[in-house]
Design a protein around this motif. Structure first.
Motif, PDB file in Angstrom:
ATOM      1  N   GLY A  83       0.927  -1.028   0.116  1.00  0.00           N
ATOM      2  CA  GLY A  83       0.108  -0.084  -0.045  1.00  0.00           C
ATOM      3  C   GLY A  83       0.797   1.182  -0.122  1.00  0.00           C
ATOM      4  N   TYR A  84       1.765   1.331   0.829  1.00  0.00           N
ATOM      5  CA  TYR A  84       2.619   2.553   0.824  1.00  0.00           C
ATOM      6  C   TYR A  84       3.475   2.738  -0.355  1.00  0.00           C
ATOM      7  N   VAL A  85       4.189   1.632  -0.907  1.00  0.00           N
ATOM      8  CA  VAL A  85       4.900   1.660  -2.255  1.00  0.00           C
ATOM      9  C   VAL A  85       4.034   2.043  -3.567  1.00  0.00           C
ATOM     10  N   GLY A  86       2.673   1.416  -3.297  1.00  0.00           N
ATOM     11  CA  GLY A  86       1.861   1.835  -4.405  1.00  0.00           C
ATOM     12  C   GLY A  86       1.495   3.427  -4.424  1.00  0.00           C
ATOM     13  N   MET A  87       1.209   3.872  -3.133  1.00  0.00           N
ATOM     14  CA  MET A  87       1.011   5.379  -2.883  1.00  0.00           C
ATOM     15  C   MET A  87       1.867   6.178  -3.389  1.00  0.00           C
ATOM     16  N   VAL A  88       3.313   5.771  -3.325  1.00  0.00           N
ATOM     17  CA  VAL A  88       4.282   6.579  -3.845  1.00  0.00           C
ATOM     18  C   VAL A  88       4.549   6.385  -5.316  1.00  0.00           C
ATOM     19  N   ALA A  89       4.151   5.273  -5.862  1.00  0.00           N
ATOM     20  CA  ALA A  89       4.164   5.148  -7.264  1.00  0.00           C
ATOM     21  C   ALA A  89       3.002   5.919  -7.839  1.00  0.00           C
ATOM     22  N   THR A  90       1.866   6.012  -7.222  1.00  0.00           N
ATOM     23  CA  THR A  90       0.701   6.763  -7.969  1.00  0.00           C
ATOM     24  C   THR A  90       1.036   8.264  -7.869  1.00  0.00           C
ATOM     25  N   LEU A  91       1.914   8.661  -6.659  1.00  0.00           N
ATOM     26  CA  LEU A  91       1.996  10.086  -6.613  1.00  0.00           C
ATOM     27  C   LEU A  91       3.185  10.753  -7.435  1.00  0.00           C
ATOM     28  N   VAL A  92       3.979   9.307  -7.839  1.00  0.00           N
ATOM     29  CA  VAL A  92       5.146   9.974  -9.025  1.00  0.00           C
ATOM     30  C   VAL A  92       4.440   9.983 -10.212  1.00  0.00           C
ATOM     31  N   ALA A  93       3.452   8.880 -10.549  1.00  0.00           N
ATOM     32  CA  ALA A  93       2.726   8.986 -11.635  1.00  0.00           C
ATOM     33  C   ALA A  93       2.013  10.350 -11.818  1.00  0.00           C
ATOM     34  N   VAL A  95       2.611  13.299 -10.512  1.00  0.00           N
ATOM     35  CA  VAL A  95       3.468  14.490 -10.575  1.00  0.00           C
ATOM     36  C   VAL A  95       4.025  14.673 -11.996  1.00  0.00           C
ATOM     37  N   SER A  96       4.391  13.350 -12.513  1.00  0.00           N
ATOM     38  CA  SER A  96       4.853  13.294 -14.029  1.00  0.00           C
ATOM     39  C   SER A  96       3.943  13.502 -14.880  1.00  0.00           C
ATOM     40  N   GLY A  97       2.749  13.060 -14.822  1.00  0.00           N
ATOM     41  CA  GLY A  97       1.807  13.170 -15.604  1.00  0.00           C
ATOM     42  C   GLY A  97       1.312  14.874 -15.654  1.00  0.00           C
ATOM     43  N   LEU A  98       1.444  15.515 -14.417  1.00  0.00           N
ATOM     44  CA  LEU A  98       1.128  16.796 -14.515  1.00  0.00           C
ATOM     45  C   LEU A  98       2.122  17.619 -15.254  1.00  0.00           C
ATOM     46  N   VAL A  99       3.485  17.181 -15.028  1.00  0.00           N
ATOM     47  CA  VAL A  99       4.675  17.845 -16.126  1.00  0.00           C
ATOM     48  C   VAL A  99       4.456  17.747 -17.449  1.00  0.00           C
ATOM     49  N   LEU A 100       4.500  16.347 -17.521  1.00  0.00           N
ATOM     50  CA  LEU A 100       3.958  15.985 -19.106  1.00  0.00           C
ATOM     51  C   LEU A 100       2.727  16.958 -19.568  1.00  0.00           C
ATOM     52  N   THR A 101       2.042  16.904 -19.028  1.00  0.00           N
ATOM     53  CA  THR A 101       0.569  17.897 -19.462  1.00  0.00           C
ATOM     54  C   THR A 101       1.020  19.432 -19.707  1.00  0.00           C
ATOM     55  N   VAL A 102       1.606  20.028 -18.796  1.00  0.00           N
ATOM     56  CA  VAL A 102       2.077  21.326 -18.829  1.00  0.00           C
ATOM     57  C   VAL A 102       3.235  21.405 -20.020  1.00  0.00           C
ATOM     58  N   GLN A 103       4.123  20.591 -20.291  1.00  0.00           N
ATOM     59  CA  GLN A 103       4.894  20.583 -21.240  1.00  0.00           C
ATOM     60  C   GLN A 103       4.226  20.687 -22.657  1.00  0.00           C
ATOM     61  N   GLY A 113      12.868  12.189 -20.265  1.00  0.00           N
ATOM     62  CA  GLY A 113      12.924  11.709 -18.785  1.00  0.00           C
ATOM     63  C   GLY A 113      11.772  11.629 -18.247  1.00  0.00           C
ATOM     64  N   TRP A 114      10.731  12.721 -18.478  1.00  0.00           N
ATOM     65  CA  TRP A 114       9.675  12.696 -17.497  1.00  0.00           C
ATOM     66  C   TRP A 114       8.735  11.721 -18.046  1.00  0.00           C
ATOM     67  N   SER A 115       9.019  11.508 -19.367  1.00  0.00           N
ATOM     68  CA  SER A 115       8.174  10.583 -20.157  1.00  0.00           C
ATOM     69  C   SER A 115       8.232   9.030 -19.666  1.00  0.00           C
ATOM     70  N   ARG A 116       9.563   8.590 -19.277  1.00  0.00           N
ATOM     71  CA  ARG A 116       9.995   7.428 -18.872  1.00  0.00           C
ATOM     72  C   ARG A 116       9.525   7.121 -17.333  1.00  0.00           C
ATOM     73  N   VAL A 117       9.907   8.443 -16.428  1.00  0.00           N
ATOM     74  CA  VAL A 117       9.479   8.345 -15.294  1.00  0.00           C
ATOM     75  C   VAL A 117       7.721   8.086 -15.121  1.00  0.00           C
ATOM     76  N   HIS A 118       7.100   8.771 -16.090  1.00  0.00           N
ATOM     77  CA  HIS A 118       5.542   8.347 -15.887  1.00  0.00           C
ATOM     78  C   HIS A 118       5.389   6.946 -16.460  1.00  0.00           C
ATOM     79  N   LEU A 119       5.980   6.495 -17.370  1.00  0.00           N
ATOM     80  CA  LEU A 119       5.724   5.149 -17.824  1.00  0.00           C
ATOM     81  C   LEU A 119       6.164   4.039 -16.766  1.00  0.00           C
ATOM     82  N   TRP A 120       7.380   4.236 -16.202  1.00  0.00           N
ATOM     83  CA  TRP A 120       7.810   3.353 -15.159  1.00  0.00           C
ATOM     84  C   TRP A 120       6.918   3.398 -13.854  1.00  0.00           C
ATOM     85  N   SER A 121       6.540   4.560 -13.492  1.00  0.00           N
ATOM     86  CA  SER A 121       5.712   4.701 -12.122  1.00  0.00           C
ATOM     87  C   SER A 121       4.442   3.937 -12.490  1.00  0.00           C
ATOM     88  N   THR A 122       4.021   3.803 -13.662  1.00  0.00           N
ATOM     89  CA  THR A 122       2.904   3.199 -14.139  1.00  0.00           C
ATOM     90  C   THR A 122       2.873   1.895 -13.916  1.00  0.00           C
TER      91      THR A 122
END
Length: 663
Positions: A83-93, A95-103, A113-122
């Motif tokens: 649950g805790y690890v999933g929470m962190v992964a979701t938060l990373v997804a 944040v990276s999704g917001l960054v990609l949307t803004v870009q 880099g942000w695209s890879r972060v978003h993919l691997w956090s998924t």
């Protein structure tokens, strides 16, 4: 376990249903974006994935804080850790999704880099959140015989149904939007009056250009270059292209007049021969047909060789005469819109979902001289002149056989793009290149799309945006004054065609003196001059004056009608028709051979020789020679534009002088 038990309330909580449904949709749609091929439904998935992610943000944060507060004191076990690890992964997804949307909305591209972060956090989210939920449900299911657990199982079934319904509902929206959307046709049938003069299997003949399925392409599919600049992505490249010869290839008034003569004399279908290189949009949209007096399409006339036309070519052959295969790339949603919400959506999709944009419009082939050779090589054959095959301009083979080409050794070779598309400082998302031997992905440069060559006349004459600046740069280019650091160590400094006056230091009064003007093709990667030599003129202006400025001898000057005086040294070609008549109106469709040609192969030299008598009263003779160039000879201009006084500008390419002492 009572219905109001915290566990039961949690599974029945509408916020959990909403968050769970959106999380499942975001996960599945994200995998779809990554794994599925480019399509209309795929693009709507991107849009709903983005909208769903934004809608998911606040409810998830609210739910996550609340969920943690309720279960924060639970003893640690594998489910809690997940649950805790999933929470962190979701938060990373998130944040990276917001960054990609803004870009994607406000930058020129999303960052890798942000695209890879978003993919691997998924993937991390899938690997943790799914087991976290499933193990809880499996554990409860195993205890289903216990009466106390049954309210929890009922609540879990309601949760599962709600999550599934919301996820399926969102995918139904995707399907509905894809069904309603009407994508523009990439290929269309030819109009009923289209003439297949050269056979139904060669609708674009006598040009060798063709589409991948021999169907016509709507002009809008190949035009719209302004959108490349308007999007905020390729603005710099678009500004370079605007006054370039590729852009005005169809609007060039000389081309239009010559094409009109050809169409009048040989029929509209014959002008397809020119269209593959000069006016491809009109050619492929079936505009070069009967009953089209202008033999063009407005989009083709305005854009010439557009961005998409060049970048949509998928196969070339070095026979020339536009021997290439083009395909109409599948457009993004609303990509052909010119204003409003559609422009915002298409730009967002191109930046947030760029794989198709890159794969369909960028190829290694574009970097090769062979790509240029498809158009920068020309011939006529029996199909054109009704006699037989004749080679015309041929920049590609000139280069291929020259000292500039060292197959397999890029450190010694100079290719077309290195000269005509020199590297410039760039903020374009296409900057950088890992495929060139001397470049890197982060070199901060792109290749100039001005395509500087030898036409300093038309961009200024047409008053194109940046046309005067283009003409100025072309003149500098012709003189060899534009530095190209990339290849500075591969050639000599100085003019493209340096000249040197070779004269005796002394002469006697009354003596007959011979002076030579030596010229060297120092930098051109092909013949000098190159192109249609029945049009182009390069000549030596040679003047001798005494110490008082009195003219002793002159050659190569223009008269008051802008004609080069007879007897001048001129680089040119004299093509002839089957009757031996001079081809002097660029009527190349009648050409069967060349009776005279003078040009310099790369690295070769030539010389002009002048003889004059030294005046008896001269004490010193000043000798000056200039190599001059103009794009269009005056005879052709007078023929094509009889009611004007139009003349082509003359550029001094190089000059030299010396003094002869009279003893």
């Amino acid at each position: 376990m009572q219905p109001d038990h915290p566990r039961v309330r949690e599974w029945r909580h509408r916020l959990l249903w909403f968050v769970g449904g959106l999380l499942l949709f975001e996960t599945l749609s994200g995998l779809g974006i990554y794994l599925l091929p480019f399509s209309v439904p795929g693009q709507f998935i991107v849009l709903l994935h983005t909208v769903g992610g934004l809608a998911f943000l606040l409810p998830y944060l609210w739910y996550q804080v609340r969920h943690w507060w309720i279960y924060r004191r639970m003893p640690w076990n594998h489910i809690v850790v997940l649950g805790y690890v999933g929470m962190v992964a979701t938060l990373v997804a998130i944040v990276s999704g917001l960054v990609l949307t803004v870009q994607a909305l406000w930058d020129t591209r999303i960052h890798y880099g942000w695209s890879r972060v978003h993919l691997w956090s998924t993937f991390a989210l899938i690997a943790t959140v799914v087991p976290h939920v499933v193990w809880i449900m499996v554990r409860d299911h195993r205890a289903r015989k216990r009466e106390a657990i049954r309210p929890v199982l009922v609540a879990q079934r309601h949760f599962s149904a709600a999550v599934t319904a919301l996820t399926l509902g969102l995918f139904v929206v995707v399907v509905a939007l894809a069904y309603v959307y009407r994508a523009p046709a990439r290929y269309v049938d030819f109009p009923p009056d289209y003439c297949y003069l050269y056979g139904p299997d060669r609708p674009f003949a006598p040009s060798l250009a063709r589409t991948e399925n021999n169907k016509a392409i709507p002009a809008e599919m190949l035009g719209g270059s302004a959108s490349c600049g308007r999007s905020g992505c390729h603005e710099q490249i678009y500004e370079e292209w605007l006054p370039s010869a590729h852009r005005y290839s169809a609007a060039d008034p000389l081309f239009r007049r010559v094409q009109h003569v050809m169409g009048t004399q040989n029929g509209a279908e014959s002008t397809r021969y020119c269209g593959g290189c000069h006016d491809p949009i009109s050619l492929f949209s079936a505009a070069k047909n009967l009953f089209r007096d202008d033999l063009t399409n407005p989009v083709g006339l305005h854009e010439g060789v557009s961005c998409v036309t060049c970048h949509a070519i998928q196969e070339v052959d070095v026979r020339g005469n536009a021997d290439y295969v083009i395909h109409a790339p599948e457009p993004y949603l609303f990509e052909r819109d010119t204003s409003g919400l559609g422009v915002l959506i298409s730009n967002f999709l191109i930046r947030s979902y760029p794989k198709h944009h890159v794969s369909s419009l960028s190829r290694r082939m574009f970097k090769s001289p062979e790509f240029c050779g498809a158009c920068h090589k020309q011939f006529v054959d029996e199909e054109i002149n009704n006699v037989g095959w004749v080679q015309l301009q041929n920049q590609y083979d000139n280069w291929r056989k020259s000292r500039w080409n060292h197959p397999g050794d890029p450190a010694k070779t100079i290719e077309c793009r290195e000269c005509h598309m020199p590297l410039v400082d760039s903020f374009d998302p296409a900057r950088g290149d890992a495929l060139d031997y001397n470049r890197s992905p982060d070199d901060g440069k792109h290749r100039s799309h001005r395509f500087l060559g030898a036409n300093q006349f038309i961009p200024a004459h047409l008053e194109l945006p940046g046309g005067k600046e283009q003409a100025r740069l072309v003149e500098k280019w012709l003189r060899g004054e534009i530095e190209v650091p990339e290849i500075a160590d591969k050639w000599r400094n100085g003019p493209v065609i340096p000249i040197q006056v070779l004269a005796p230091e002394r002469a006697r009064p009354g003596e007959t003196v011979t002076v030579e003007v030596a010229m060297l093709n120092n930098k051109a990667g092909h013949d000098f001059p190159t192109g249609p030599l029945d049009i182009i003129q390069a000549w030596v202006e040679f003047v001798v004056t005494d110490e008082q400025g009195r003219e002793v001898f002159a050659s190569g000057r223009l008269d008051d009608r802008y004609f080069i005086e007879p007897g001048s040294f001129v680089f040119k070609a004299e093509p002839v028709d089957r009757y031996g008549n001079l081809i002097d109106r660029h009527n190349l469709w009648e050409m069967v051979g060349v009776r005279y040609k003078r040009a310099m192969f790369p690295g070769y030299a030539d010389q002009a020789r002048y003889t004059f008598i030294v005046p008896h009263d001269a004490r010193r003779l000043h000798v000056k020679a200039r190599l001059c160039y103009r794009k269009v000879n005056q005879f052709l201009l007078n023929f094509l534009f009889p009611d004007t006084t139009l003349t082509a500008p003359v550029t001094e390419l190089s000059a030299d002088s010396t003094v002869i002492q009279v003893m």
